[in-house]
Design a protein around this motif. Structure first.
Motif, mmCIF file in Angstrom:
data_model
loop_
_atom_site.group_PDB
_atom_site.id
_atom_site.type_symbol
_atom_site.label_atom_id
_atom_site.label_comp_id
_atom_site.label_asym_id
_atom_site.label_seq_id
_atom_site.Cartn_x
_atom_site.Cartn_y
_atom_site.Cartn_z
ATOM 1 N N PHE A 164 15.085 113.256 60.070
ATOM 2 C CA PHE A 164 15.257 111.862 60.491
ATOM 3 C C PHE A 164 13.984 111.074 60.233
ATOM 4 C CE2 PHE A 164 14.713 108.441 63.507
ATOM 5 C CZ PHE A 164 15.922 107.773 63.437
ATOM 6 N N GLY B 197 23.423 119.776 64.152
ATOM 7 C CA GLY B 197 24.110 119.205 62.995
ATOM 8 C C GLY B 197 23.522 117.864 62.607
ATOM 9 N N GLY B 198 23.778 117.458 61.372
ATOM 10 C CA GLY B 198 23.235 116.191 60.894
ATOM 11 C C GLY B 198 21.741 116.289 60.654
ATOM 12 N N LEU B 199 21.064 115.168 60.766
ATOM 13 C CA LEU B 199 19.629 115.128 60.519
ATOM 14 C C LEU B 199 18.862 115.885 61.597
ATOM 15 C CD1 LEU B 199 19.047 111.401 59.465
ATOM 16 C CD2 LEU B 199 18.711 113.411 58.028
ATOM 17 N N THR B 200 17.938 116.729 61.171
ATOM 18 C CA THR B 200 16.981 117.314 62.106
ATOM 19 C C THR B 200 15.967 116.235 62.470
ATOM 20 O OG1 THR B 200 15.464 117.996 60.354
ATOM 21 C CG2 THR B 200 17.227 119.552 60.979
ATOM 22 N N ARG C 242 20.467 105.058 66.752
ATOM 23 C CA ARG C 242 20.640 106.333 67.449
ATOM 24 C C ARG C 242 19.363 107.169 67.409
ATOM 25 N NH1 ARG C 242 23.996 109.893 65.282
ATOM 26 N NH2 ARG C 242 24.040 109.014 63.168
ATOM 27 N N THR D 247 20.539 108.289 47.562
ATOM 28 C CA THR D 247 21.045 107.555 48.706
ATOM 29 C C THR D 247 22.013 106.464 48.274
ATOM 30 O OG1 THR D 247 20.418 106.239 50.653
ATOM 31 C CG2 THR D 247 19.067 105.974 48.670
ATOM 32 N N ILE E 98 19.086 111.230 68.154
ATOM 33 C CA ILE E 98 18.859 112.186 67.072
ATOM 34 C C ILE E 98 17.577 112.966 67.299
ATOM 35 C CG2 ILE E 98 18.408 112.410 64.593
ATOM 36 C CD1 ILE E 98 20.223 109.948 64.195
ATOM 37 N N VAL F 83 23.378 102.516 61.150
ATOM 38 C CA VAL F 83 23.943 103.867 61.085
ATOM 39 C C VAL F 83 23.063 104.893 61.791
ATOM 40 C CG1 VAL F 83 24.706 105.708 59.537
ATOM 41 C CG2 VAL F 83 25.138 103.320 58.945
ATOM 42 N N TYR F 84 21.740 104.762 61.639
ATOM 43 C CA TYR F 84 20.832 105.791 62.153
ATOM 44 C C TYR F 84 19.804 105.263 63.155
ATOM 45 C CZ TYR F 84 22.594 108.723 58.354
ATOM 46 O OH TYR F 84 23.398 109.436 57.513
ATOM 47 N N TRP G 94 20.453 101.098 57.557
ATOM 48 C CA TRP G 94 19.758 102.191 58.241
ATOM 49 C C TRP G 94 19.774 101.986 59.750
ATOM 50 C CZ3 TRP G 94 17.763 106.911 58.279
ATOM 51 C CH2 TRP G 94 16.906 107.239 59.322
ATOM 52 N N ARG H 274 19.907 125.177 54.649
ATOM 53 C CA ARG H 274 21.356 125.045 54.562
ATOM 54 C C ARG H 274 22.013 126.130 55.408
ATOM 55 N NH1 ARG H 274 19.886 120.941 52.777
ATOM 56 N NH2 ARG H 274 20.421 119.935 50.790
#
Length: 219
Positions: A98, A91-94, A79, A155, A83, A75-76, A72, A196
């Motif tokens: 997040f 795009g990606g996680l809001t 950042r 996950t 984010i 990768v996330y 985690w 979506r």
């Protein structure tokens, strides 16, 4: 508690990932009912070359959660500011998504039940469609859990430790875990339709890029 009466479409449109999970135990009869629904899912050639490893052992959870948080952060988490500072539609996680995923990473062990869907004869496979033999059944698991008021998410962020995980769970040498599904009664949030892109932006007819006007009044 009896499962909620939901139409198939109601369940399909209201089963988001639930990442804020309470530690309250899931009754055994409910857990068995959810698992029994899962194995009604599709299986390639009806081979059913799967197994479902249910984990409640705190020591196993602690070990896997350490791997999960390591990934985690790489990768996330590294950042986080980027984010959270991104505007809508980036795009990606809001930002909300997040924070939910971050909470799960930091509290993964709190989920009272974990389920690892496992495929046999899968270790070392290079087949990119391998998961087609089990992911439909995994969605059955999530939808059945939804009917019982149990939150789930799917996950694979524990990845990179498959050999250690195989030993930890006592899996056969040919087996491969295909996901981790933490399960628990939601501690916050609601059953809502996941956000979506509009369906007419991602659906193609006969050839990629060929569109068709959506019928007015279609659900």
């Amino acid at each position: 508690m009896a499962p909620e009466s939901l139409s198939a479409l109601d369940a399909l449109h209201s089963t988001p990932s639930r990442r804020y999970l309470a530690p309250d135990p899931i009754p055994d009869d409910v857990l068995w009912a959810v698992l029994d629904a899962a194995v009604r899912g599709p299986s390639g050639g009806n081979q059913q070359g799967w197994g479902w490893v249910v984990v409640t052992d705190p020591d196993v959870k602690r070990t896997v959660a350490g791997w999960y948080r390591e990934n985690w952060e790489r990768v996330y988490g590294s950042r986080r500011a980027q984010i959270l500072g991104a505007g809508p539609g980036a795009g990606g996680l809001t930002p909300a998504g997040f924070r939910g995923a971050e909470h799960l990473a930091h509290h993964l062990e709190d989920a009272p039940v974990w389920v690892f869907p496992v495929l046999r004869d899968a270790a070392g496979s290079t087949n990119p469609r391998l998961g087609s033999s089990i992911y439909g059944a995994v969605q059955h698991l999530c939808l059945a859990a939804r009917a019982h008021g149990i939150g789930t998410s799917l996950t694979t962020l524990y990845g990179g430790h498959e050999d250690e995980l195989r030993e930890l769970l006592g899996l056969p040498a040919d087996a491969l875990t295909m996901a981790l599904v933490p399960m628990g009664y939601p501690a916050r949030g609601r059953w809502a339709q996941p956000a979506r892109l509009p369906v007419d932006q991602v659906v193609h007819f006969d050839r990629w890029g060929a569109t068709r006007a959506r019928v007015t009044g279609a659900p």
